[in-house]
Design a protein around this motif. Structure first.
Motif, PDB file in Angstrom:
ATOM      1  N   THR A 114       0.856  -1.189   0.000  1.00  0.00           N
ATOM      2  CA  THR A 114       0.000   0.000   0.000  1.00  0.00           C
ATOM      3  C   THR A 114       0.888   1.234   0.000  1.00  0.00           C
ATOM      4  O   THR A 114       1.143   1.843   1.030  1.00  0.00           O
ATOM      5  CB  THR A 114      -0.938   0.014   1.215  1.00  0.00           C
ATOM      6  N   THR A 115       1.380   1.615  -1.172  1.00  0.00           N
ATOM      7  CA  THR A 115       2.241   2.795  -1.291  1.00  0.00           C
ATOM      8  C   THR A 115       1.434   4.075  -1.173  1.00  0.00           C
ATOM      9  O   THR A 115       1.904   5.078  -0.661  1.00  0.00           O
ATOM     10  CB  THR A 115       2.981   2.775  -2.634  1.00  0.00           C
ATOM     11  N   ASP A 116       0.217   4.041  -1.654  1.00  0.00           N
ATOM     12  CA  ASP A 116      -0.679   5.194  -1.615  1.00  0.00           C
ATOM     13  C   ASP A 116      -1.936   4.754  -0.872  1.00  0.00           C
ATOM     14  O   ASP A 116      -2.438   3.655  -1.102  1.00  0.00           O
ATOM     15  CB  ASP A 116      -1.001   5.609  -3.053  1.00  0.00           C
ATOM     16  N   PRO A 117      -2.480   5.568   0.037  1.00  0.00           N
ATOM     17  CA  PRO A 117      -3.662   5.133   0.800  1.00  0.00           C
ATOM     18  C   PRO A 117      -4.865   4.748  -0.055  1.00  0.00           C
ATOM     19  O   PRO A 117      -5.711   3.973   0.372  1.00  0.00           O
ATOM     20  CB  PRO A 117      -3.993   6.345   1.669  1.00  0.00           C
ATOM     21  N   SER A 118      -4.938   5.236  -1.281  1.00  0.00           N
ATOM     22  CA  SER A 118      -6.090   4.925  -2.123  1.00  0.00           C
ATOM     23  C   SER A 118      -5.797   3.854  -3.173  1.00  0.00           C
ATOM     24  O   SER A 118      -6.650   3.550  -3.989  1.00  0.00           O
ATOM     25  CB  SER A 118      -6.570   6.201  -2.824  1.00  0.00           C
ATOM     26  N   GLN A 119      -4.589   3.294  -3.158  1.00  0.00           N
ATOM     27  CA  GLN A 119      -4.239   2.308  -4.182  1.00  0.00           C
ATOM     28  C   GLN A 119      -3.410   1.175  -3.565  1.00  0.00           C
ATOM     29  O   GLN A 119      -2.492   1.414  -2.786  1.00  0.00           O
ATOM     30  CB  GLN A 119      -3.444   2.979  -5.296  1.00  0.00           C
ATOM     31  N   CYS A 120      -3.741  -0.055  -3.960  1.00  0.00           N
ATOM     32  CA  CYS A 120      -3.018  -1.239  -3.492  1.00  0.00           C
ATOM     33  C   CYS A 120      -2.296  -1.881  -4.666  1.00  0.00           C
ATOM     34  O   CYS A 120      -2.766  -1.832  -5.795  1.00  0.00           O
ATOM     35  CB  CYS A 120      -3.972  -2.263  -2.886  1.00  0.00           C
ATOM     36  N   SER A 121      -1.175  -2.517  -4.373  1.00  0.00           N
ATOM     37  CA  SER A 121      -0.413  -3.217  -5.406  1.00  0.00           C
ATOM     38  C   SER A 121      -0.269  -4.680  -4.987  1.00  0.00           C
ATOM     39  O   SER A 121       0.287  -4.980  -3.930  1.00  0.00           O
ATOM     40  CB  SER A 121       0.957  -2.559  -5.550  1.00  0.00           C
ATOM     41  N   TYR A 122      -0.785  -5.582  -5.825  1.00  0.00           N
ATOM     42  CA  TYR A 122      -0.727  -7.006  -5.540  1.00  0.00           C
ATOM     43  C   TYR A 122       0.391  -7.653  -6.352  1.00  0.00           C
ATOM     44  O   TYR A 122       0.503  -7.415  -7.556  1.00  0.00           O
ATOM     45  CB  TYR A 122      -2.049  -7.689  -5.905  1.00  0.00           C
ATOM     46  N   PRO A 123       1.204  -8.497  -5.748  1.00  0.00           N
ATOM     47  CA  PRO A 123       2.251  -9.195  -6.497  1.00  0.00           C
ATOM     48  C   PRO A 123       1.651 -10.320  -7.339  1.00  0.00           C
ATOM     49  O   PRO A 123       0.531 -10.773  -7.094  1.00  0.00           O
ATOM     50  CB  PRO A 123       3.160  -9.756  -5.404  1.00  0.00           C
ATOM     51  N   ARG A 124       2.408 -10.784  -8.322  1.00  0.00           N
ATOM     52  CA  ARG A 124       1.958 -11.907  -9.147  1.00  0.00           C
ATOM     53  C   ARG A 124       2.003 -13.187  -8.325  1.00  0.00           C
ATOM     54  O   ARG A 124       2.872 -13.357  -7.480  1.00  0.00           O
ATOM     55  CB  ARG A 124       2.844 -12.055 -10.370  1.00  0.00           C
ATOM     56  N   SER A 125       1.070 -14.074  -8.610  1.00  0.00           N
ATOM     57  CA  SER A 125       1.006 -15.348  -7.899  1.00  0.00           C
ATOM     58  C   SER A 125       0.552 -16.440  -8.863  1.00  0.00           C
ATOM     59  O   SER A 125      -0.343 -16.214  -9.680  1.00  0.00           O
ATOM     60  CB  SER A 125       0.032 -15.245  -6.733  1.00  0.00           C
ATOM     61  N   PRO A 126       1.120 -17.645  -8.763  1.00  0.00           N
ATOM     62  CA  PRO A 126       0.679 -18.751  -9.621  1.00  0.00           C
ATOM     63  C   PRO A 126      -0.596 -19.430  -9.130  1.00  0.00           C
ATOM     64  O   PRO A 126      -1.029 -20.424  -9.694  1.00  0.00           O
ATOM     65  CB  PRO A 126       1.867 -19.711  -9.565  1.00  0.00           C
ATOM     66  N   ALA A 127      -1.219 -18.883  -8.095  1.00  0.00           N
ATOM     67  CA  ALA A 127      -2.385 -19.530  -7.493  1.00  0.00           C
ATOM     68  C   ALA A 127      -3.555 -19.667  -8.469  1.00  0.00           C
ATOM     69  O   ALA A 127      -4.237 -20.705  -8.478  1.00  0.00           O
ATOM     70  CB  ALA A 127      -2.828 -18.765  -6.254  1.00  0.00           C
ATOM     71  N   LEU A 128      -3.803 -18.670  -9.296  1.00  0.00           N
ATOM     72  CA  LEU A 128      -4.923 -18.744 -10.232  1.00  0.00           C
ATOM     73  C   LEU A 128      -4.731 -19.884 -11.230  1.00  0.00           C
ATOM     74  O   LEU A 128      -5.641 -20.681 -11.461  1.00  0.00           O
ATOM     75  CB  LEU A 128      -5.097 -17.417 -10.979  1.00  0.00           C
ATOM     76  N   GLY A 129      -3.556 -19.974 -11.821  1.00  0.00           N
ATOM     77  CA  GLY A 129      -3.276 -21.044 -12.775  1.00  0.00           C
ATOM     78  C   GLY A 129      -3.373 -22.417 -12.141  1.00  0.00           C
ATOM     79  O   GLY A 129      -3.915 -23.357 -12.740  1.00  0.00           O
ATOM     80  N   LEU A 130      -2.865 -22.538 -10.923  1.00  0.00           N
ATOM     81  CA  LEU A 130      -2.937 -23.828 -10.229  1.00  0.00           C
ATOM     82  C   LEU A 130      -4.381 -24.194  -9.890  1.00  0.00           C
ATOM     83  O   LEU A 130      -4.800 -25.342 -10.030  1.00  0.00           O
ATOM     84  CB  LEU A 130      -2.085 -23.791  -8.959  1.00  0.00           C
ATOM     85  N   GLY A 131      -5.158 -23.218  -9.460  1.00  0.00           N
ATOM     86  CA  GLY A 131      -6.559 -23.466  -9.146  1.00  0.00           C
ATOM     87  C   GLY A 131      -7.370 -23.850 -10.373  1.00  0.00           C
ATOM     88  O   GLY A 131      -8.211 -24.753 -10.316  1.00  0.00           O
ATOM     89  N   LEU A 132      -7.116 -23.181 -11.489  1.00  0.00           N
ATOM     90  CA  LEU A 132      -7.812 -23.529 -12.727  1.00  0.00           C
ATOM     91  C   LEU A 132      -7.417 -24.920 -13.209  1.00  0.00           C
ATOM     92  O   LEU A 132      -8.263 -25.676 -13.701  1.00  0.00           O
ATOM     93  CB  LEU A 132      -7.523 -22.493 -13.812  1.00  0.00           C
TER      94      LEU A 132
END
Length: 100
Positions: free
Chosen positions: A38-56
Motif C-alpha cells: 500500500t504505497t498510496d492510501p487509495s491504491q493497493c499493489s498485488y504481487p503476481r502469484s501462480p495460485a490462479l493457474g494452479l486453481g484452474l
C-alpha cells in the motif's frame, strides 16, 4: 473389458491426484494480506502469484475426470439402452446433478 476399466480408473485416479496437488499448491501460493503493498492510501499493489493457474488446473482436471467417468459408465446423458424403473432413474438423476 478389465483392461479398459483399469485404464479408465488409472486415468481418473491420476487426474484426482493432479487436482489435489495443484489445489494444495494454489492454496500455498495465494497472496496473503502481508504481501499487499500500500504505497498510496487509495491504491493497493498485488504481487503476481501462480495460485490462479494452479486453481484452474485443479478445476479442469476434476471436470475432465467427471466427464470421463460419466462417459465410461453410461450415466444419464451417455446412457446405452432403456432407462431403468422411474424410482431408480430419479435417484440416478439426483446423484448426477449433485456430483457436478
Amino acid at each position: 473389458m478389465e483392461r479398459k476399466v483399469l485404464i479408465v480408473c488409472s486415468f481418473v485416479g491420476f487426474l484426482g491426484l493432479l487436482s489435489a496437488a495443484t489445489g494444495f499448491g494454489a492454496e500455498a501460493t495465494r497472496i496473503k494480506g502481508s504481501d499487499v503493498d500500500t504505497t498510496d492510501p487509495s491504491q493497493c499493489s498485488y504481487p503476481r502469484s501462480p495460485a490462479l493457474g494452479l486453481g484452474l488446473t485443479a478445476a479442469v482436471s476434476l471436470m475432465i475426470a467427471q466427464i470421463t467417468i460419466n462417459v465410461a459408465t453410461g450415466c444419464i446423458c451417455c446412457r446405452r439402452g432403456p432407462h431403468p424403473s422411474q424410482s431408480n432413474w430419479t435417484i440416478a438423476l439426483v446423484c448426477f446433478v449433485v456430483s457436478w
